[in-house]
Write an enzyme that holds these catalytic residues in place. Sequence first.
Site, PDB file in Angstrom:
ATOM      1  CG  ASP A 180      74.120  -3.284  41.433  1.00 21.55           C
ATOM      2  OD1 ASP A 180      73.114  -3.698  40.814  1.00 21.55           O
ATOM      3  OD2 ASP A 180      74.198  -3.332  42.674  1.00 21.55           O
TER       4      ASP A 180
ATOM      5  CG  ASP B 254      80.399   6.838  28.284  1.00 20.10           C
ATOM      6  OD1 ASP B 254      79.529   7.004  27.405  1.00 20.10           O
ATOM      7  OD2 ASP B 254      81.189   7.739  28.636  1.00 20.10           O
TER       8      ASP B 254
ATOM      9  CG  ASP C 270      75.433   9.522  30.340  1.00 19.83           C
ATOM     10  OD1 ASP C 270      76.206   9.244  29.405  1.00 19.83           O
ATOM     11  OD2 ASP C 270      75.441  10.628  30.920  1.00 19.83           O
TER      12      ASP C 270
ATOM     13  CE1 TYR D 103      72.352  12.548  34.238  1.00 14.32           C
ATOM     14  CE2 TYR D 103      72.416  12.317  31.874  1.00 14.32           C
ATOM     15  CZ  TYR D 103      72.979  12.095  33.104  1.00 14.32           C
ATOM     16  OH  TYR D 103      74.177  11.441  33.193  1.00 14.32           O
TER      17      TYR D 103
ATOM     18  CE  LYS E  72      70.869  -0.811  43.497  1.00 13.76           C
ATOM     19  NZ  LYS E  72      71.858  -1.906  43.524  1.00 13.76           N
TER      20      LYS E  72
HETATM   21 MG    MG Z   1      78.014  10.053  28.344  1.00 11.33          MG
END
Ligand code: MG
Length: 337
Positions: free
Chosen positions: A210, A238, A234, A124, A177
Amino acid sequence: MRVCVIPGDGIGVEVLAVAVRVLQILRPGVELLFAEAGWDTFQRHGVALPATTLAAARAADAILFGAVASPSHPVPGYRSPIVQLRRDLDLYANIRPTQLRRQPPDGAAQYSFVVVRENTEGLYAGRERVEDDGATAIAERVITRHASARISRAACDLARQRATTLGRRGRLTIVHKANVLRVSDGLFRETALRVAAEYPELEVEELLVDVAAMRVAETPTRFDVIVTTNLFGDILSDIACIHGGGLGMAASANLGDAHGLFEPVHGAAPDIVGRGIANPMAALESVAMLLEWRSFTGEAERLRSAMAAVLLVGPRTPDIGGDAGTAAVADAVIERL
Ligand code: MG
Ligand code: NAI
């Protein structure tokens, strides 16, 4: 206490109206600085985060943020205000707790775990460009030792603090990762492990992202504090929030050394805006986190117990299995207070 209130777009406006009412009951002397940001602001003023909003946020003791609607297609001049606020105010630690709604059968009273997400760089960082006349799009993933170290320290401090409060050993899970992203996540992993080594009382483990996603979905109770980079955090948070009752229940803190911004994890929810059914609980828990951060612990506790009582007997909004609206839930919480 001066609080900058940025309702934003869509249901951000609906849930922050409730949050502000409750904040004013708990802290009657609170000074509110209302400021605008988001898509609606962009359409009216040509800027999504006006300089006056940034100044109000900087001047406040804490910031309460609703949600903004950011288009998924490129719009010239538009930058996501929340991403910009996180960067401009250096809110490097995104703290996303999940309180398990269905408690584990082993009787562990109240189970919660926290995703600590690096908030200023990674994928980001905003370094995107096109090459080959638009046939190739490139996004740079920026990982620095500095940002990796301070987010790891924030996560370790939180794990230590939770261990003291909960009376058990703290556990830190470093998610990356590095088997594929050897250079960037290699640096993140190495830095996180080095910082964690300064906290010998913590149990430290690492997981590839993962597998971590599967484990968060499957066995959330194995986690305590997870620390990871921006995009992974992020997504993982969720997934995590499913266990807490979904997006309508998930709150977050964006913390830096000088500022704190508190917001529900959810977005502007265009599919339900204007229908009066948005769940205000995520925004209310954001208020509780704000109060706690400013050391108004008693007020935060009062709010949380009022929310818990309402969650138990209702009314509840449709996203968590009820049939009530935002206003009925708000009134019930306020009545408990
Ligand atoms: Mg989000
Ligand atoms: P969203 O979080 O707005 O909605 C996802 C789903 O969850 C929708 O079905 C929505 O109705 C439901 N939902 C979310 N919050 C709820 C609540 N409080 N009560 C009941 N149901 C709720 O995510 P979506 O749809 O992907 O994005 C919509 C817009 O929000 C986009 O423009 C996106 O850019 C923006 N967004 C903004 C965020 C922020 O301001 N921090 C975070 C995520 C998305």
